[in-house]
Design a protein around this motif. Structure first.
Motif, short mmCIF file in Angstrom:
data_model
loop_
_atom_site.label_atom_id
_atom_site.label_comp_id
_atom_site.label_asym_id
_atom_site.label_seq_id
_atom_site.Cartn_x
_atom_site.Cartn_y
_atom_site.Cartn_z
N GLY A 14 3.52 -14.00 -0.66
CA GLY A 14 2.69 -12.96 -1.26
C GLY A 14 1.52 -12.58 -0.38
O GLY A 14 1.22 -11.39 -0.19
N ALA A 15 0.84 -13.58 0.19
CA ALA A 15 -0.30 -13.30 1.06
C ALA A 15 0.14 -12.55 2.31
O ALA A 15 -0.52 -11.59 2.74
CB ALA A 15 -1.00 -14.61 1.44
N ALA A 18 0.92 -8.85 1.47
CA ALA A 18 -0.29 -8.06 1.23
C ALA A 18 -1.02 -7.75 2.53
O ALA A 18 -1.45 -6.61 2.77
CB ALA A 18 -1.21 -8.81 0.27
N LEU A 19 -1.16 -8.75 3.38
CA LEU A 19 -1.86 -8.55 4.65
C LEU A 19 -1.08 -7.62 5.58
O LEU A 19 -1.67 -6.78 6.27
CB LEU A 19 -2.10 -9.90 5.33
CG LEU A 19 -3.09 -10.83 4.61
CD1 LEU A 19 -3.07 -12.22 5.23
CD2 LEU A 19 -4.50 -10.24 4.68
N ALA A 21 0.94 -5.24 4.61
CA ALA A 21 0.83 -3.89 4.06
C ALA A 21 -0.48 -3.24 4.48
O ALA A 21 -0.52 -2.05 4.84
CB ALA A 21 0.92 -3.94 2.53
N LEU A 22 -1.56 -4.02 4.48
CA LEU A 22 -2.86 -3.49 4.93
C LEU A 22 -2.80 -3.11 6.41
O LEU A 22 -3.31 -2.06 6.81
CB LEU A 22 -3.95 -4.53 4.70
CG LEU A 22 -4.33 -4.81 3.24
CD1 LEU A 22 -5.32 -5.97 3.16
CD2 LEU A 22 -4.92 -3.56 2.59
N GLY A 101 7.01 -9.45 5.39
CA GLY A 101 5.56 -9.31 5.45
C GLY A 101 4.91 -10.39 6.28
O GLY A 101 4.06 -10.11 7.13
#
Length: 204
Positions: A14-15, A18-19, A21-22, A101
């Motif tokens: 998950g982390a 998210a990172l 995607a940023l 990711g």
């Protein structure tokens, strides 16, 4: 440095997603339309280089070229690496979609950071530029190996030996990547300097 499916913990996945995607969003915002061809070519180079790999436990060692992408693209290295990794996962089952990711973040963040750290030297004299390009290639692979090892270690103590082996296996790759990055950047700086991110004010 493709981490396989089913290895990482949900928290790490998950982390990483998210990172990544940023990073991809930031990279897309900084891509100029007239540089799309350069981004596509370098994404293809990353795609091909990473196809030749040696398995190491749940990961692998191979030429990465992420330092070269960082020097030439800056933040745009994030979407370029993301696309290449996605195609590798879909076409060759390298890595996987659930770890896309994490793999993107691990491979893209170090070259972007190296680009901004060494940018003053990259814009300097040719000898200084070559040394900075070598450092970008060398450190990008080393830092990516460390991030990949950390991702494994954070997912369970059983992966710590594999994480250590991964870092050690990439030491020779770091040297090769540094040399390749320095040679390519020095050549392009002479014949097509507009292809390099540090020559464009739009990538500051």
């Amino acid at each position: 440095m493709h981490i396989s499916e089913g290895v990482l913990s949900p928290a790490v996945l998950g982390a990483g997603a998210a990172l990544a995607a940023l990073g991809v969003t930031a990279g897309l915002k900084r891509v100029d339309y007239d540089r799309l061809m350069t981004v596509a070519i370098l994404s293809s180079a990353f795609f091909v280089a990473s196809l030749i790999h040696v398995p190491i436990g749940p990961s692998s060692a191979h030429l990465v070229l992420n330092g070269l992408l960082g020097v030439m693209l800056g933040w745009a290295a994030f979407p370029a690496i993301f696309v290449a990794l996605a195609l590798q996962a879909l076409l060759f089952q390298f890595g996987g979609l659930t770890v896309l990711g994490v793999n993107t973040f691990n491979m893209a963040l170090p070259p972007v950071l190296c680009f901004y750290v060494f940018r003053p030297m990259l814009t300097g004299p040719s000898r200084l530029r070559g040394g900075a390009a070598f450092a970008c290639g060398f450190l990008s692979v080393g830092a990516s190996a460390l991030l990949t090892a950390a991702s494994l270690a954070l997912s369970g103590e059983a992966f710590i030996p594999a994480a250590r082996a991964l870092v050690l296996a990439h030491i020779p790759v770091m040297i090769v990547e540094g040399v390749v990055t320095a040679l390519v950047v020095s050549f392009i700086a002479r014949v097509r300097p507009e292809m390099l991110a540090f020559t464009s004010a739009a990538h500051g």
